[in-house]
Design a protein around this motif. Structure first.
Motif, PDB file in Angstrom:
ATOM      1  N   PRO A   1       0.843  -1.211   0.000  1.00 53.18           N
ATOM      2  CA  PRO A   1       0.000   0.000   0.000  1.00 53.18           C
ATOM      3  C   PRO A   1       0.875   1.257   0.000  1.00 53.18           C
ATOM      4  O   PRO A   1       1.030   1.919   1.027  1.00 53.18           O
ATOM      5  N   TRP A   2       1.436   1.564  -1.171  1.00 54.05           N
ATOM      6  CA  TRP A   2       2.455   2.610  -1.280  1.00 54.05           C
ATOM      7  C   TRP A   2       1.936   3.977  -0.813  1.00 54.05           C
ATOM      8  O   TRP A   2       2.705   4.796  -0.328  1.00 54.05           O
ATOM      9  N   ASP A   3       0.641   4.209  -0.987  1.00 50.32           N
ATOM     10  CA  ASP A   3       0.087   5.504  -0.567  1.00 50.32           C
ATOM     11  C   ASP A   3      -0.344   5.517   0.894  1.00 50.32           C
ATOM     12  O   ASP A   3      -0.788   6.540   1.404  1.00 50.32           O
ATOM     13  N   GLU A   4      -0.229   4.363   1.552  1.00 52.43           N
ATOM     14  CA  GLU A   4      -0.666   4.248   2.946  1.00 52.43           C
ATOM     15  C   GLU A   4       0.492   3.880   3.865  1.00 52.43           C
ATOM     16  O   GLU A   4       0.282   3.290   4.932  1.00 52.43           O
ATOM     17  N   LEU A   5       1.725   4.221   3.462  1.00 53.27           N
ATOM     18  CA  LEU A   5       2.886   3.925   4.304  1.00 53.27           C
ATOM     19  C   LEU A   5       3.051   5.038   5.342  1.00 53.27           C
ATOM     20  O   LEU A   5       2.800   6.205   5.062  1.00 53.27           O
ATOM     21  N   ALA A   6       3.513   4.641   6.537  1.00 56.00           N
ATOM     22  CA  ALA A   6       3.539   5.581   7.659  1.00 56.00           C
ATOM     23  C   ALA A   6       4.675   6.591   7.560  1.00 56.00           C
ATOM     24  O   ALA A   6       4.516   7.738   7.964  1.00 56.00           O
ATOM     25  N   PHE A   7       5.836   6.161   7.034  1.00 59.70           N
ATOM     26  CA  PHE A   7       7.022   7.012   7.117  1.00 59.70           C
ATOM     27  C   PHE A   7       7.812   6.975   5.811  1.00 59.70           C
ATOM     28  O   PHE A   7       7.892   5.940   5.157  1.00 59.70           O
TER      29      PHE A   7
END
Ligand code: ZN
Length: 181
Positions: free
Chosen positions: A148-154
């Motif tokens: 989930p490249w757009d939902e990575l935390a950092f």
């Protein structure tokens, strides 16, 4: 975000003053006017792993702030009594409950804006059985296309994953060191 400024002396509790110490230092520090203690604040080290099984990588969905609900590699602050690799293995056990074989050092990212350095080791997963800790809502294995490249935390996690999949395609894992603005 940088850590909140020191307000009181850690030795005696007196309110500190911010000034450049008289010992040739070049930076403003929190100095205690009562006992003279100089409080140095230095970057913190965050240690973690890239746990992988074949072409898939383990990510944890965060159940804590900051970045609640976002996905991350298992990582956390290094403790005083451990090495970087020991800390990375501990965080992987705590956050994912994953069985791993620790691999080589993989990436280091300086993040001056927040006063942190993030480092990751490769770690081969020994099983697909996970036991997420309280900081993780769930853990899951992702191929490069599924991440989930757009939902990575950092940003450090994204950059490390990009390096991992690029190296994997190349057939050789390198060591990556860069700065994140
Ligand atoms: Zn003091």
């Amino acid at each position: 975000m940088l850590r909140p400024p020191i307000k009181h002396c850690r030795q005696c509790g007196t309110p500190v003053q911010y000034r450049i110490p008289d010992d040739g230092d070049t930076r403003e520090r929190a100095v205690c006017p009562a006992c003279g203690t100089i409080h140095y604040v230095n970057p913190l080290l965050v240690v973690g792993t890239v746990p992988y099984l074949g072409e898939r990588v383990l990510l944890c969905q965060r159940a804590i702030e900051p970045r609640w609900g976002k996905w991350t590699l298992p990582a956390g602050f290094m403790e005083l009594d451990e090495s970087m690799a020991q800390g990375a293995a501990r965080e992987t056990a705590e956050e994912a409950g994953a069985q791993i074989e620790m691999g080589p050092f993989f990436s280091a990212m300086s993040i001056p804006r927040i006063g942190q350095v993030h480092v990751f080791y490769l770690a081969r997963l020994l099983s697909e059985h996970f036991d997420p800790g309280p900081e993780s809502a769930q853990v899951h294995l992702f191929t490069e296309d599924e991440v989930p490249w757009d939902e990575l935390a950092f940003t450090a996690v994204r950059r490390t994953l990009e390096c991992f999949f690029a190296d994997r395609r190349r057939g050789q894992f390198g060591v990556h060191d860069f700065d994140i603005a």
